[in-house]
Design a protein around this motif. Structure first.
Motif, PDB file in Angstrom:
ATOM      1  N   LYS A 193       0.859  -1.415  -0.233  1.00 24.68           N
ATOM      2  CA  LYS A 193      -0.077   0.135  -0.118  1.00 24.68           C
ATOM      3  C   LYS A 193       1.200   1.176  -0.089  1.00 24.68           C
ATOM      4  CE  LYS A 193      -0.856   0.436   5.037  1.00 24.68           C
ATOM      5  NZ  LYS A 193      -1.681  -0.765   5.876  1.00 24.68           N
ATOM      6  N   ARG A 194       0.375   2.491   0.292  1.00 16.54           N
ATOM      7  CA  ARG A 194       0.884   3.105  -0.545  1.00 16.54           C
ATOM      8  C   ARG A 194       1.662   4.231   1.256  1.00 16.54           C
ATOM      9  NH1 ARG A 194      -0.635   6.213  -4.839  1.00 16.54           N
ATOM     10  NH2 ARG A 194      -1.817   5.725  -5.961  1.00 16.54           N
ATOM     11  N   MET A 195       3.013   4.884   1.161  1.00 16.45           N
ATOM     12  CA  MET A 195       3.274   5.153   1.750  1.00 16.45           C
ATOM     13  C   MET A 195       4.466   4.132   2.533  1.00 16.45           C
ATOM     14  SD  MET A 195       3.373   8.645   2.541  1.00 16.45           S
ATOM     15  CE  MET A 195       3.576   8.542   3.387  1.00 16.45           C
ATOM     16  N   GLU A 196       4.498   2.828   1.790  1.00 12.86           N
ATOM     17  CA  GLU A 196       5.668   1.505   2.297  1.00 12.86           C
ATOM     18  C   GLU A 196       6.371   1.691   1.387  1.00 12.86           C
ATOM     19  OE1 GLU A 196       2.433  -1.516   4.571  1.00 12.86           O
ATOM     20  OE2 GLU A 196       2.526  -1.878   2.341  1.00 12.86           O
ATOM     21  N   TYR A 197       7.232   0.718   2.029  1.00 16.33           N
ATOM     22  CA  TYR A 197       9.050   1.133   0.963  1.00 16.33           C
ATOM     23  C   TYR A 197       9.238  -0.124   1.580  1.00 16.33           C
ATOM     24  CZ  TYR A 197      12.248   2.004   4.542  1.00 16.33           C
ATOM     25  OH  TYR A 197      12.640   1.817   6.442  1.00 16.33           O
ATOM     26  N   SER A 198      10.771  -0.907   0.721  1.00 12.05           N
ATOM     27  CA  SER A 198      10.862  -2.608   0.720  1.00 12.05           C
ATOM     28  C   SER A 198      12.177  -2.717   0.314  1.00 12.05           C
ATOM     29  CB  SER A 198       9.786  -3.298   0.660  1.00 12.05           C
ATOM     30  OG  SER A 198      10.837  -4.818   0.201  1.00 12.05           O
ATOM     31  N   ILE A 199      13.136  -2.940   1.226  1.00 11.02           N
ATOM     32  CA  ILE A 199      14.419  -3.365   0.891  1.00 11.02           C
ATOM     33  C   ILE A 199      14.839  -4.661   0.493  1.00 11.02           C
ATOM     34  CG2 ILE A 199      16.681  -3.238   0.981  1.00 11.02           C
ATOM     35  CD1 ILE A 199      15.741  -0.511   3.197  1.00 11.02           C
ATOM     36  N   ARG A 200      14.625  -5.137  -0.844  1.00 10.99           N
ATOM     37  CA  ARG A 200      15.447  -6.874  -0.941  1.00 10.99           C
ATOM     38  C   ARG A 200      16.620  -6.878  -1.358  1.00 10.99           C
ATOM     39  NH1 ARG A 200      10.679  -5.844  -2.220  1.00 10.99           N
ATOM     40  NH2 ARG A 200      10.393  -7.098  -4.102  1.00 10.99           N
ATOM     41  N   GLY A 201      17.673  -6.974  -0.909  1.00 12.41           N
ATOM     42  CA  GLY A 201      18.849  -7.063  -1.862  1.00 12.41           C
ATOM     43  C   GLY A 201      19.288  -5.685  -2.237  1.00 12.41           C
ATOM     44  N   ASP A 202      19.664  -6.193  -3.952  1.00  9.89           N
ATOM     45  CA  ASP A 202      19.660  -4.210  -4.464  1.00  9.89           C
ATOM     46  C   ASP A 202      18.324  -3.343  -4.636  1.00  9.89           C
ATOM     47  OD1 ASP A 202      22.600  -4.893  -4.379  1.00  9.89           O
ATOM     48  OD2 ASP A 202      22.851  -6.264  -6.009  1.00  9.89           O
ATOM     49  N   ILE A 203      17.373  -4.272  -5.007  1.00  6.81           N
ATOM     50  CA  ILE A 203      15.783  -3.902  -5.299  1.00  6.81           C
ATOM     51  C   ILE A 203      15.344  -3.311  -3.869  1.00  6.81           C
ATOM     52  CG2 ILE A 203      13.163  -4.482  -5.815  1.00  6.81           C
ATOM     53  CD1 ILE A 203      15.618  -5.844  -7.534  1.00  6.81           C
ATOM     54  N   PHE A 204      15.300  -2.257  -3.946  1.00  5.31           N
ATOM     55  CA  PHE A 204      14.675  -1.073  -3.887  1.00  5.31           C
ATOM     56  C   PHE A 204      12.935   0.005  -3.724  1.00  5.31           C
ATOM     57  CE2 PHE A 204      13.486   2.383  -0.804  1.00  5.31           C
ATOM     58  CZ  PHE A 204      14.625   3.162   0.057  1.00  5.31           C
ATOM     59  N   ASP A 205      11.731  -0.632  -3.664  1.00  4.96           N
ATOM     60  CA  ASP A 205      10.573  -0.909  -3.512  1.00  4.96           C
ATOM     61  C   ASP A 205       9.970   0.290  -2.703  1.00  4.96           C
ATOM     62  OD1 ASP A 205      11.107  -2.905  -5.763  1.00  4.96           O
ATOM     63  OD2 ASP A 205       9.528  -3.545  -5.184  1.00  4.96           O
ATOM     64  N   VAL A 206       9.189   1.421  -3.180  1.00  4.70           N
ATOM     65  CA  VAL A 206       7.966   2.573  -2.366  1.00  4.70           C
ATOM     66  C   VAL A 206       7.027   2.940  -3.146  1.00  4.70           C
ATOM     67  CG1 VAL A 206       9.707   4.284  -4.212  1.00  4.70           C
ATOM     68  CG2 VAL A 206       8.678   4.413  -1.709  1.00  4.70           C
TER      69      VAL A 206
ATOM     70  N   GLY B 127       1.111   9.103  -8.079  1.00  2.00           N
ATOM     71  CA  GLY B 127       1.574   8.013  -9.107  1.00  2.00           C
ATOM     72  C   GLY B 127      -0.019   6.729  -9.256  1.00  2.00           C
ATOM     73  N   GLU B 128       0.328   6.408 -10.047  1.00  2.00           N
ATOM     74  CA  GLU B 128      -0.624   5.124  -9.556  1.00  2.00           C
ATOM     75  C   GLU B 128       0.181   4.055  -9.439  1.00  2.00           C
ATOM     76  OE1 GLU B 128      -4.032   5.505 -10.474  1.00  2.00           O
ATOM     77  OE2 GLU B 128      -4.243   7.335 -10.940  1.00  2.00           O
ATOM     78  N   ASN B 129       1.313   3.959  -9.478  1.00  2.00           N
ATOM     79  CA  ASN B 129       1.320   2.382  -9.058  1.00  2.00           C
ATOM     80  C   ASN B 129       3.124   2.904  -8.738  1.00  2.00           C
ATOM     81  OD1 ASN B 129       0.169   0.676 -10.741  1.00  2.00           O
ATOM     82  ND2 ASN B 129       0.968   2.062 -12.893  1.00  2.00           N
ATOM     83  N   PRO B 130       2.908   1.802  -7.661  1.00  2.00           N
ATOM     84  CA  PRO B 130       4.279   2.068  -6.641  1.00  2.00           C
ATOM     85  C   PRO B 130       5.265   1.589  -7.749  1.00  2.00           C
ATOM     86  CG  PRO B 130       3.608  -0.207  -6.476  1.00  2.00           C
ATOM     87  CD  PRO B 130       2.590   0.174  -7.354  1.00  2.00           C
ATOM     88  N   VAL B 131       6.777   2.130  -7.286  1.00  2.21           N
ATOM     89  CA  VAL B 131       7.824   2.296  -8.310  1.00  2.21           C
ATOM     90  C   VAL B 131       9.396   1.681  -7.572  1.00  2.21           C
ATOM     91  CG1 VAL B 131       9.794   3.278  -8.506  1.00  2.21           C
ATOM     92  CG2 VAL B 131       7.526   4.756  -8.164  1.00  2.21           C
ATOM     93  N   ARG B 132       9.861   0.615  -8.626  1.00  5.65           N
ATOM     94  CA  ARG B 132      10.815  -0.267  -7.989  1.00  5.65           C
ATOM     95  C   ARG B 132      12.558   0.283  -8.596  1.00  5.65           C
ATOM     96  NH1 ARG B 132       9.317  -6.052  -9.256  1.00  5.65           N
ATOM     97  NH2 ARG B 132       8.373  -5.801  -6.890  1.00  5.65           N
TER      98      ARG B 132
END
Length: 921
Positions: free
Chosen positions: A121-134, A139-144
């Motif tokens: 959901k909005r206002m979340e971020y995630s880190i998995r190795g070199d991948i940073f999702d926010v 905007g309509e979609n999350p960004v990787r």
């Protein structure tokens, strides 16, 4: 004001345009039309119901105003009344840019972001190795973002449902500062824009003023602010135009091809869940443990016993689904307790399997009418459908047509969530039947649903010489008799009705197809009538939540099933909330919907005190809000009239019993309040919830319960199940969950109850299918290849977390072709970043496994200088092996009956399965 179905002043104007619309409905219409014309930079400011949607629209608005030379802002009265953030921190991310991940995290967390393993959901971020999702508020979609060190190596948008990339981009701008509280009015924003470039249009100002005075505002300060707004715009903006709108409705063909299935599985196993192993019985799943460089599932049994299952044995394990009231029996591993129990129950299952096969054989002998292939008229008719079919919908249509054209009597269930297109499947089957001169009967459990089907079918068939009528309580006895006469004479093609259509006096001239909507809602007598007809006439059953018995029979192959689980594009999940029976909370929920020009369903399933509830509601809301009620004891004409008034917007709140749970389709009603949820079944609550969120607006479902009342364990489980359901496509899965809650034993009778308790639903079904196969004389073809490559081949926790990687393992081990394996490999790289060596080895192992299975290899194991390969001697290609041996690249061991090979295993298998020119060794 409409020219070519597009507001001319919007489609032709260029520059900066603000359009104040008189209704949210018009904003939606204009927005779609302008998008279809290819016009860019359109912002619609309408449904500012919750914080999340407000921030998204707010940042989209200021981004457009500040950074675009041309735009169109479609805004509602409620949008004008809001105060906006006009300044906020805007983050620019570009390919090749160097940025510290630590600084980025600090920036996000100081702005209110929270970290999650997967962004949902909005206002979340995630880190998995070199991948940073926010997922920013704009905007309509999350960004990787994929980093190489501190340098941005890849940027893309990804789907919140599948977690897969949907579009690669070179740069992205995100507003991240949600904490900015310096807000200004929309009029102040207008003042900040260069007035000479601005064109302002107001639609129906008289109506807007009326709504301010009568319907929306009681705040004198705000009222003055809006009055001043009209004075200001008239004085300061010469390009101002006043527009008269007739609120005309339009239909447009929409593309509904977007996947809406969420990435996680309904049957996903989590730590401390009960699971069942087909050889050892029920245990408790403790997680994944690495042993000798491989992942093992750890399962606790009785006492201190633990079982370690290699990951390639995951297909022998299922989540344990059975009656939640009973704690399953857990056996010791070293004893024969479970094995003895299984052997005894398999004898009973074998007899049950024989009964099922007998039913299937009888069904196969029923020779029915073979419908002709599609005509030119059929193609033309289907082309006029205003939506683009989803993938699953097309498949269901093809299934039904294939059944109708075969000589077998059709008995197919089409299962799909509310609004997923089941009715169109029925419409096309009806048209096909009529093309062959056959009559069609569609029966629905309520007069309300029958009427709605009648109106929809009429609309679809209006350009064709098809005669149809309705047979229900809405008609007088005289009218019903007229309809029956027309059916008998053959002058009527389609009749839509309730159980009345199954009465003995209703005779058909040439009945070819029966369509049953929500079969579980019919009484015993109606079901018995249907059972008699089922063996001789093609039957199509439509359901959103198939009753467990129906579902079970479908899964066993006694009836056929087509599942539509692809969500329509733009479908926003309905938000479900539990709230106490509190007048203020109920009033707030109602007023939030009224404020966005919406309507409300209020479910109250007690007819005798319906009028008292009506007065209670009238006391807590303003007088201008119109409330009426309907229930099953009213006359059909009264029900019809009030439903029509609700559909036309004359009624704001419809107080109703559960009579509306099927068939009511009103896009403007997007809040439903359900009182007495504890007295309703899980599937029933789900069906009621499906009355809202059917269009592009977010739907809200409030489940009202008394705070001081203990509903018991099963009601609590229903509540939890509703909260945890997939946001879309959950109806079919909900049937399985409802089965679990109520206990599945009743489905198959007392004799099978013990087997269900022992094995759980999933394993029971698997074993029963095996028994059915035995009765039919089918060989159990399980080509198991034993592979030992002596290398680290697993998914480290540092790459994918435990719960998520269990889903990945299950998916990977179910794959039986190289194309799908490659797609999964690419998906992991997209979602989790560059794979470590262990994961590369895992995919190499899976590739070898797939190729070995095709090549009829029995065993592969690593040796000191290569591999030992054992083949199925009956199916081995000796010519190829002799060539390999004669070339000195391998030697055959007569004693071990296998081949010792010194090369690369993947290359060998590809060569063995291919031609001489395929990767010559």
């Amino acid at each position: 004001m409409f020219r070519d179905e597009v507001p001319f002043f919007l489609s032709k104007e260029r520059g900066k345009v603000i359009y104040l619309a008189s209704s949210n409905k018009n904003i939606d219409i204009y927005f779609d039309m302008l998008q279809e014309k290819g016009i860019k930079n359109i912002v619609k400011v309408d449904d500012l119901l919750d914080d999340e949607s407000f921030y998204r629209i707010n940042y989209e608005l200021i981004d457009t105003i500040k950074n675009k030379k041309e735009y169109i802002i479609l805004i509602s009265l409620e949008g004008i009344l809001k105060n906006y953030i006009f300044d906020g921190e805007r983050l620019c991310l570009k390919l090749g840019k160097v940025i510290s991940q630590k600084d980025l995290i600090e920036k996000l967390e100081s702005s209110g972001y929270t970290r999650n393993y997967l962004v949902e959901k909005r206002m979340e971020y995630s880190i998995r190795g070199d991948i940073f999702d926010v997922f920013p508020p704009s905007g309509e979609n999350p960004v990787r973002i994929e980093f190489f060190g501190d340098e941005i190596d890849r940027i893309s948008y990804f789907s919140i449902y599948t977690q897969k990339t949907v579009e690669k981009i070179s740069e992205v701008y995100m507003y991240i500062d949600k904490n900015n509280e310096n807000r200004i009015s929309f009029m102040n924003i207008v003042e900040k824009i260069h007035k000479k470039d601005l064109k302002l249009f107001i639609e129906n100002p008289e109506l807007l003023r009326y709504r301010l005075e009568e319907n929306v505002l009681r705040d004198r300060e705000k009222e003055k602010e809006i009055r001043d707004f009209f004075i200001d715009v008239e004085e300061k903006f010469t390009p101002l135009e006043v527009i008269k709108s007739d609120n005309k409705k339009f239909s447009r063909k929409k593309d509904f091809t977007k996947d809406g299935i969420k990435y996680n599985e309904f049957s996903q196993i989590r730590e401390n869940d009960y699971i069942i192993h087909e050889n050892y019985g029920v245990g408790i799943y403790l997680g994944i443990e690495i042993i000798d460089n491989k992942d093992y599932l750890m399962i606790k049994y009785a006492g201190e016993d633990k079982l370690y299952v290699p990951i390639d044995g995951i297909n022998r394990i299922e989540r344990y689904i059975c009656d939640p009231g009973n704690v399953p029996e857990i056996y010791n591993l070293g004893r024969r307790g479970f094995k003895k129990r299984r052997e005894k129950l398999e004898e009973e299952m074998l007899q049950f399997a024989k009964d099922i096969v007998a039913i299937q054989a009888k069904r196969a002998m029923n020779i029915g009418y073979s419908f002709s292939p599609d005509t030119v008229w059929q193609d033309e008719f289907e082309e006029k459908f205003q939506y683009t079919e989803t993938r699953d919908q097309r498949r269901a249509i093809e299934d039904v047509k294939r059944d109708m054209e075969s000589s077998k009597v059709m008995d197919r269930i089409v299962c799909g969530d509310v609004g997923y297109g089941k009715t169109e499947v029925a419409v096309r089957a009806t048209f096909k039947a009529i093309m062959d001169g056959k009559q069609v009967l569609l029966i629905a459990p309520t007069t309300v649903l029958a009427q709605q089907h009648f109106e929809r079918f009429q609309e679809r068939f209006q350009e064709y010489p098809i005669t149809m009528d309705i047979l229900s309580r809405l008609k007088s006895d005289k009218e019903q008799n007229e309809t029956i006469k027309k059916l008998q004479s053959g002058s009527l093609d389609v009749v839509i009705g309730t159980h009345r259509a199954l009465s003995s006096d209703v005779k058909f001239n040439n009945l070819g197809l029966i369509i049953v909507d929500e079969e579980q809602k019919f009484g015993v007598k109606a079901k018995e009538s249907l059972k008699k007809i089922r063996n001789s006439v093609d039957m199509l059953t439509l359901t959103a939540t198939p009753i467990p018995r129906t579902l079970n029979l479908a899964l066993l192959g006694i009836r056929d099933i087509s599942v539509i689980e692809t969500a329509p594009e733009g479908r926003i999940p309905v938000e479900t909330m539990i709230m106490d029976n509190n007048k203020k909370e109920i009033r707030d929920a109602i007023m939030r919907e009224i404020a966005r020009e919406g309507q409300v369903f209020y479910i109250y399933n007690v007819v005798k005190s319906m009028e008292k509830k009506l007065e209670e509601l009238r006391k807590i809301v303003p007088k201008f809000i119109n409330i009426e009620y309907i229930h099953g004891k009213m006359t059909p004409k009264e029900i019809k009239a009030r439903l029509r008034a609700f559909e036309d917007g004359e009624i704001d709140i419809l107080l109703s019993t559960t009579i509306i749970e099927n068939g009511i389709d009103i896009e403007n009603a997007n809040t439903i309040i359900i009182e007495g949820m504890d007295k309703l079944g899980l599937s029933q609550v789900y069906q009621l919830r499906g009355r809202v969120g059917r269009g592009k607006r977010k739907g809200y479902c409030y489940l009202v319960k008394d705070a001081d009342k203990d509903f018991g364990k099963k009601a609590a489980q229903r509540e939890e199940s509703l909260k945890n359901l997939e946001p879309t496509g959950g109806g079919f899965q909900l049937s399985l969950e409802d089965m679990r809650i109520r206990g599945a034993g009743e489905i198959l009778g007392d004799k099978q109850h013990g087997a269900l308790e022992t094995f759980g639903y999933n394993l029971y079904m698997k074993l029963l299918k095996e028994e059915i196969g035995k009765v039919k004389g089918e060989e159990k073809s399980e080509n198991i290849v034993k592979i030992d490559l002596d290398e680290e081949a697993f998914i480290p926790d540092s790459y994918i977390s435990s719960n998520e990687k269990l889903v990945i393992y299950r998916r990977a081990l179910d794959i039986d072709n190289l194309d799908e394996l490659l797609l999964l490999e690419r998906e992991l790289r997209d979602r989790f970043g560059k794979e470590p060596r262990e994961v590369k080895n895992l995919f190499r192992f899976l590739k070898i496994k797939i190729l070995a299975k095709i090549a009829n290899v029995v065993e592969i194991k690593s040796t000191e200088d290569g591999y030992f390969i054992s083949f199925n001697e009956v199916l081995v290609n000796f010519e190829k092996l002799h060539k390999l041996i004669s070339d000195g690249k391998a030697r055959y061991s007569q004693r071990e009956k296998g081949l010792y090979y010194k090369g690369e295993m993947v290359e060998f298998l590809e060569w063995y399965l291919g031609g001489e020119n395929d990767r010559v060794l």
